[in-house]
Design an enzyme around this catalytic site. Structure first.
Site, PDB file in Angstrom:
ATOM      1  N   GLN C 237      -2.463  -0.154  -5.420  1.00  0.00           N
ATOM      2  CA  GLN C 237      -2.484   1.308  -5.334  1.00  0.00           C
ATOM      3  C   GLN C 237      -1.799   1.929  -6.550  1.00  0.00           C
ATOM      4  O   GLN C 237      -1.879   3.134  -6.758  1.00  0.00           O
ATOM      5  CB  GLN C 237      -1.806   1.785  -4.040  1.00  0.00           C
ATOM      6  CG  GLN C 237      -2.615   1.473  -2.786  1.00  0.00           C
ATOM      7  CD  GLN C 237      -1.993   1.986  -1.500  1.00  0.00           C
ATOM      8  OE1 GLN C 237      -1.834   1.234  -0.553  1.00  0.00           O
ATOM      9  NE2 GLN C 237      -1.643   3.267  -1.432  1.00  0.00           N
ATOM     10  N   ARG C 384       0.229   5.716   5.289  1.00  0.00           N
ATOM     11  CA  ARG C 384      -0.439   7.014   5.250  1.00  0.00           C
ATOM     12  C   ARG C 384       0.589   8.132   5.375  1.00  0.00           C
ATOM     13  O   ARG C 384       0.519   8.983   6.263  1.00  0.00           O
ATOM     14  CB  ARG C 384      -1.466   7.121   6.362  1.00  0.00           C
ATOM     15  CG  ARG C 384      -2.536   8.145   5.991  1.00  0.00           C
ATOM     16  CD  ARG C 384      -3.706   8.119   6.914  1.00  0.00           C
ATOM     17  NE  ARG C 384      -4.705   9.037   6.404  1.00  0.00           N
ATOM     18  CZ  ARG C 384      -6.006   8.798   6.418  1.00  0.00           C
ATOM     19  NH1 ARG C 384      -6.475   7.686   6.902  1.00  0.00           N
ATOM     20  NH2 ARG C 384      -6.849   9.682   5.937  1.00  0.00           N
ATOM     21  N   CYS C 385       1.536   8.114   4.468  1.00  0.00           N
ATOM     22  CA  CYS C 385       2.701   8.971   4.619  1.00  0.00           C
ATOM     23  C   CYS C 385       3.366   9.116   3.277  1.00  0.00           C
ATOM     24  O   CYS C 385       3.298   8.232   2.445  1.00  0.00           O
ATOM     25  CB  CYS C 385       3.642   8.295   5.617  1.00  0.00           C
ATOM     26  SG  CYS C 385       5.352   8.755   5.480  1.00  0.00           S
ATOM     27  N   GLU C 760      -2.576  12.546   4.162  1.00  0.00           N
ATOM     28  CA  GLU C 760      -1.600  11.999   5.094  1.00  0.00           C
ATOM     29  C   GLU C 760      -1.225  12.950   6.215  1.00  0.00           C
ATOM     30  O   GLU C 760      -0.649  12.542   7.222  1.00  0.00           O
ATOM     31  CB  GLU C 760      -0.374  11.545   4.299  1.00  0.00           C
ATOM     32  CG  GLU C 760      -0.753  10.326   3.462  1.00  0.00           C
ATOM     33  CD  GLU C 760       0.108  10.105   2.245  1.00  0.00           C
ATOM     34  OE1 GLU C 760       0.863  11.026   1.893  1.00  0.00           O
ATOM     35  OE2 GLU C 760       0.016   9.027   1.655  1.00  0.00           O
TER      36      GLU C 760
END
Lengths: 162, 283, 806
Positions: C237, C384-385, C760
């Protein structure tokens, strides 16, 4: 370990290869036949990203030995599109944003392709039940279901016109 | 996850399969759909020297419906669901099979594999106990019949010998109402608790009842006492309660990711109560 | 302009710029099985590597016998810590400033830890050999509970840190302690609590879970011995961060390292970190001179890489009798497992947990976080944060509900009277953040109206009466959530990872015939960057999005950037893209002025062209400017039309939203049916509504999974209880609820295009909405707090403990 001679009809083409009996269908498709559209996700037959069509039925190719599949007719995601371009399901997934990272998409479309042959005009509930063997982590399924339902009606309309 | 190497065999007849199993003893394993076995092999929790794939054996296939019903061991869950004559004759099969796994797995997973491998999580064993089915086993010494109610000894241990094959399942055409009630964490999962119920009734009274429970002990549990508690009653709340009480004496659930023992015992009662009510409403 | 010129609207529509639900350019390949994920890469001479992993959660390694493994035909090497030690690679730094064993160095600290790396010609040979490596373990006492880990006599987990009373984030107060991080005014907060009309107090646990993308982590490392160049393809990522870390670790100059992220099958935070597999693959390639592929299987993924959450949040919230919040206090015990391998900005060891005052005007607050080691997998990543925002949002949204119970107030009204008002923005929070913008009351009122909140409460009251009268066994829960996120890390002055400033970048080349190529420092994992970044550029430059190619993920070609996670791509790289586009436009304006023989200032921008003010028929399109830039000598201007922007944001962005979940709960079985889920998001300027909606569906589904069943749990021996998808809950299409999406639009005042980020939000806001619905169903029976996940047995247990069963 001794290799076996494996013959398959894949996407309409006869193919043959040598493989150990323990090799899984998904490995043979990806590694020996170069068809990398079929993916591997969980390896315990839960996620369905390895879904292919075998002898007219959807199966999870991570849980089928190539030896078991010997002699079978296989359709993978690479064989869904026709000579005239993308299959309606493929364009419908794009049109309705039924995919994000794309990793589950080949299994999803290959499964939906068979589902719509088994049931050409499913309800939303039937689509959700019929797709329950395929996991997606990105879309929350809402647009996948929408894409399949739209594809079903488009395919029916096309058939009626023909 | 790659399984250890093995020799692959695909016999065409039951006798050939038996002779392979006899020849290789502990080192051999018969496989139907493989959806229980292959994951275990991939996790290297099962090491198989000789894998005997049964798929080409025609004698293991087919469904016959008469006064009794015979289901070939290799019948897949999907074939069972799509067989309309079978659904008419014994609708509980379809109701249960639709609650097993997912479409892809039902296309490959067989009824024979489901009942024979002795996994207490499987749904068909309890169902077959409810139907009082008989399993026909064939081995080097010939064939024998074992009642489903006598077949299961403990988790993954059954009265099938290593050199025997399950050939077919036979049961009398069920009468009356039916229900297969299953609670699971998500679609495709094994039961947290499940109940198979067949009830025959006449004049608003239960004349016969058969009850079996799934994944609430290390084997499926046929509860004769639970069924008996319903006979002669109008299946009212008190009758259901006594059936549940009787069933709870027969199960012995273990704590796991699906929940602790107290929850499973409570849930078993709720699920059975609902199954009885639905079966009676259909009787 | 003449009669044949399409009008402004038609030309703008044709660009498919910002605001257009442009169909994704990625989809043609993904729908036809032509994606290129890391495991699809096949190279001549490629070999494979895999790990021997620890069966035990805590054990000394007395010996490793590799003889049988090495005898397997095709096995090339079995690497152990001792083989990596001469290179200094048996340990590696984590992104959190801790260090982590690459291969077990004398002991193992969690089940699934990497002990040896087996390299061989085929995957099958490697799998066979892994099984034949014999490890001699001496079991040690296991600690899986962070509170027990902090007890005086607890076993020492990290012997390598013996005697170290200072860590990268300050003092260590115990041998299993990692850091203490404190923000806010503790004495003032405690004084408010002591004198408050009402104080609500609870322990709120956000359980351990895992991002679990469908594609696991993996890489192919290839060391070219001829030119000394290392190329690595992998599930990264943050490819540039990987390059820098790889260079620092190996001593190979960054110019000789190329990191490529091909298509990525979902990330969700799982693919930010640097894992032992990457290091071992590199070493194996250096040693053998051949490309080495390492791909995790699902058990490896769930057991060893990048868990998330595991925060025990002890909260106290003070209010007046009328419900005006006067103070918030929180102490968090953060379980990081065996190594602190979270990926937070260096100065924020608990990430942005200090956003835990949420959407509310809270005058004084205190947050203390103690990080603790246990015998569990390392991590603490942002699933996802944006760096612990999920934990913060869950904490405050639970505390609000708990306070509402204590005050006997409606929780929607309690929120309303405490929201930061529109006129208070930019708002300085008690824990140090400057919220850039917001309009919470408008969003909240819209949401409540959309779901007919009053009607729902009336229906719930009727249901409750029926339940009490024995007419039903079903209860109804209404789950409210108003969340505020903090995303877009971030200003380099306070956000860096291992010293790397968290800016991002975009380079644009306009080709002579007017199409374009743009490259960014981010990397899409399903977000559709190739689609949306082209839309930003289309609007900024007037070049149709369909003629703009977006490239990311190859460090040899992409400009340096910190990657995609924490909803930072649009806020940071999106801003860089807009600004680079404006640089292009500025140069094009000079070109147009020259071509039209007017002064620069006599031109105005009109969708895709510069027009002479007041003379609409005199114009030059961007396409014409591009051609001239390359093919015409223009005095005072260099040829070409290119631009680069490195964007260091002045502030974070603060997306917010209002989510409402309605569920029916079967009290006897613990089954919860999600009847409806309404999600209103305000992510500022909306670039592609279709993609935003897709992000909301997906994030809300991950929230549903986390709240209702997904967890990584351990038994007392430290065995991982959820290491396959049998037991790790990923919902199917059947369970997943249907979502209704909605929006308001409050642009960020400091972002060049006003965008804030959205990917997110639905996870951050969704988890409290689902969880609050479960709690709300049982509120009238006295429930204040019950820990997630709310799977069947745990919901059943709530009912059971409240005496709702016979």
């Amino acid at each position: 370990m001794k290799k076996m001679h494996i013959e398959l009809t894949v996407n309409g083409q006869p193919m043959e290869t040598l493989a150990e009996p323990r090799e899984l269908l998904v490995h043979v498709l990806r590694e020996r036949l170069g068809l990398t559209g079929t993916h591997i996700g969980c390896e315990t037959s839960h996620c369905g990203v390895c879904t292919v069509d075998m002898n007219g039925k959807s199966v999870k190719s991570c849980t089928v030995f190539a030896a078991q599949a010997n002699g079978a007719t296989i359709t993978t995601i690479e064989g869904i599109a026709g000579a005239d371009g993308m299959h309606i399901l493929q364009s419908s997934f794009r049109e309705h944003h039924g995919l994000q990272c794309g990793y589950c998409t080949p299994g999803m479309i290959t499964r939906a392709w068979r589902l719509l042959q088994e049931n050409p005009s499913p309800t939303e509930e039937e689509v959700r039940f019929g797709m329950a063997g395929n996991l997606c982590r990105c879309t929350g399924y809402q647009n996948i279901v929408k894409a399949i339902l739209h594809a079903a009606s488009e395919m029916s309309a096309k058939e009626a016109a023909e | 996850m790659i399984p250890a190497a093995f020799e692959y065999h695909r016999p065409k007849a039951v006798a050939d399969a038996i002779s392979l199993l006899t020849q290789h003893g502990d080192d051999a394993r018969a496989m139907a759909g493989g959806h229980s076995l292959i994951p275990m092999m991939k996790l290297r929790m099962a090491h198989i020297g000789h894998l005997v794939d049964l798929q080409d054996i025609a004698d293991l296939k087919g469904v016959t419906i008469g006064a009794s019903i015979r289901i070939g061991a290799l019948t897949t869950q999907a074939e069972l669901i799509n067989n309309t004559a079978l659904t008419t004759a014994a609708p509980i099969l379809k109701e249960a099979a639709l609650q097993i796994a997912d479409p892809q797995i039902r296309n490959v997973g067989t009824v024979g594999g489901n009942v024979a491998n002795g996994d207490p999580g499987n749904d068909m064993p309890g169902l077959m106990q409810c139907l009082d089915a008989t399993y026909t086993l064939t081995g080097p010494r010939g064939s024998r019949d074992v009642r489903a109610r006598d077949f299961y000894q403990s988790a993954y241990f059954t009265s099938r010998k290593d050199d025997e094959l399950l050939v077919a399942i036979t049961f009398a055409k069920p009468v009356g109402g039916y229900a297969y009630e299953k609670q699971k964490r998500k679609i495709g999962d094994y039961a947290t608790a499940a109940a198979a119920v067949q009830i025959a009734a006449s004049g608003g009274r239960v004349t016969a009842a058969s009850i079996a429970m799934t994944n609430l002990s290390d084997t499926p549990v046929y509860s004769a006492a639970a069924g008996a508690a319903l006979v002669g009653t109008a299946c009212d709340a008190a009758a259901i309660k006594s059936a549940v009480t009787a069933m709870l004496l027969d199960i012995n659930p273990a704590s796991d990711n699906r929940g602790p023992v107290e929850f499973k015992r409570h849930l078993a009662g709720v699920i059975l109560g609902r199954a009885i009510a639905r079966a009676f409403s259909r009787a | 302009m003449n009669d044949l010129t399409p009008d402004q609207t038609a030309r703008a529509t044709a660009l498919k710029g910002m605001g257009s639900s442009r169909k994704r350019v990625e989809d043609a390949r993904f729908t036809q099985g032509k994606g290129n994920y890391v495991d699809d890469i096949k190279m001549t001479g490629m070999i494979y590597g895999d790990f021997v992993r620890s069966q035990y959660a805590h054990a000394r390694i007395k010996g490793v016998d590799t003889a049988a493994a090495l005898a397997v035909p095709g096995i090339i090497a079995v690497l152990q810590a001792a083989d990596l030690a001469p290179l200094g690679l048996h340990w590696m730094p984590t992104l959190a400033g801790d260090k982590q064993m690459v291969l077990a160095d004398g002991k193992v600290l969690f089940q699934g830890q990497e002990i040896a790396f087996v390299v061989g010609e085929t995957r099958a040979a490697v799998a066979d050999a892994c099984e034949l490596v014999v490890v001699d373990y001496e079991e040690l006492p296991v600690v899986v509970d962070p509170f027990k880990a902090m007890a005086a006599g607890a076993p020492v987990l990290r012997e390598d840190l013996a005697g170290q009373t200072k860590g990268p984030h300050g003092d260590r107060i115990h041998h299993n302690h990692i850091f203490r991080w404190e923000v806010g005014d503790k004495p003032a907060t405690e004084a408010v609590l002591a004198g408050a009309d009402v104080v609500a107090e609870e322990m709120v646990y956000y359980h351990r879970t895992h991002p679990c993308p469908l594609e696991t982590c993996g890489c192919v490392a290839s060391m070219d011995k001829i030119n000394g160049k290392l190329t690595m393809w992998g599930t990264f990522q943050a490819p540039h961060v990987v390059r820098t870390v790889a260079s620092l670790l190996s001593g190979i100059p960054e110019s000789s390292i190329r990191i490529v992220s091909p298509d990525i099958g979902g990330g969700f935070g799982n693919k930010v970190g640097v894992y032992p597999g990457y290091v071992c693959a590199i070493v194996a390639s250096i040693v053998t001179g051949r490309p080495v592929k390492w791909i995790e299987d699902r058990m490896d993924n769930l057991m060893a890489t990048a868990f998330a959450r595991d925060y025990w949040m002890h909260g106290k919230i003070a209010a007046t009798a009328e419900g005006k919040i006067t103070g918030l206090w929180c102490h968090t015990t953060a379980d990081h497992g065996a190594f602190d391998a979270c990926a937070d900005p260096t100065k924020f060891p608990a990430g942005f947990m200090s956003i835990c005052t949420g959407s509310y005007d809270i005058p004084v607050a205190y947050l203390g976080v103690d990080g603790v080691y246990t015998n569990k997998a390392p991590g603490g990543v942002a699933y996802r944060c944006s760096f612990r925002v999920t934990e913060a949002a869950y904490f405050i949204e639970r505390m609000i509900e708990i306070l509402a119970i204590k005050l006997n107030m409606d929780a929607a009204e309690l929120r309303r009277i405490n929201f930061i008002r529109k006129d208070q923005f930019p708002y300085q929070s008690a824990l140090g953040w400057e919220y850039d913008s917001g309009d919470y009351h408008t969003a909240w009122d819209k949401a409540l109206k959309a779901v007919n909140y009053t009607g729902l409460r009336a229906e719930q009251a009727t249901r409750l009466a029926d339940f009490k009268a024995g007419k039903t066994r079903s209860l109804m829960g209404i789950g409210l959530c108003h969340f505020t996120e903090i995303v877009g890390a971030g200003p380099v002055k306070n956000c860096d990872i291992l010293g790397m400033g968290m800016f991002d970048s975009c380079e644009i080349r306009i080709h002579p015939t007017g199409s374009a190529l743009a490259r960014l420092g981010t990397i899409s994992q399903g977000q559709g960057h190739a689609t949306t970044f082209a839309q930003i550029l289309a609007t900024e430059t007037g070049i149709p999005a369909d003629q703009i190619t977006i490239e990311e993920g190859d460090t040899d070609t992409a400009p340096y950037g910190l990657g995609t996670y924490g909803s930072r791509s649009t806020p940071v790289a999106g801003a860089a893209t807009a600004l680079a586009g404006r640089k292009i436009r500025a140069k094009a304006q000079m070109i147009a002025a020259y071509l039209l023989e007017v002064h620069d200032n006599d031109l105005e921008w009109d969708v895709d062209r510069f027009v002479v003010k007041g003379v609409p028929e005199r114009f030059k399109t961007m396409k014409e400017c591009a051609y001239a830039a390359y093919n015409q000598a223009i005095p005072g201007l260099e040829p070409g039309l290119e631009a680069v922007s490195y964007y260091d944001p002045p502030n974070m962005t603060y997306p917010f939203g209002a989510y409402i979940c309605v569920m029916d709960i079967d009290v006897d079985t613990g089954v919860a049916d999600i009847r409806s889920f309404y999600a209103l998001d305000d992510c500022g300027t909306r670039i592609n509504p279709m993609i935003i909606e897709g992000q909301v569906h997906g994030g809300a589904t991950e929230a549903y999974a986390i709240a209702m069943g997904q967890e990584v749990a351990y038994d007392e021996m430290g065995n991982c209880m959820n290491s396959t998808l049998m037991d790790f809950f990923l919902p199917t299409a059947w369970e997943t609820p249907h979502y209704t999406t909605d929006h308001t639009e409050t642009p960020s005042p400091h972002h060049p295009i006003g965008a804030k980020g959205v990917g997110e939000s639905p996870n951050v806001g969704g988890v409290p909405a689902f969880s609050n619905a479960v709690h709300d169903a049982f509120r009238s029976f006295g429930l204040t707090q019950s820990h997630m996940p709310h799977d069947h047995w745990r919901i059943w247990r709530i009912a059971n403990q409240l005496g709702l069963h016979e």
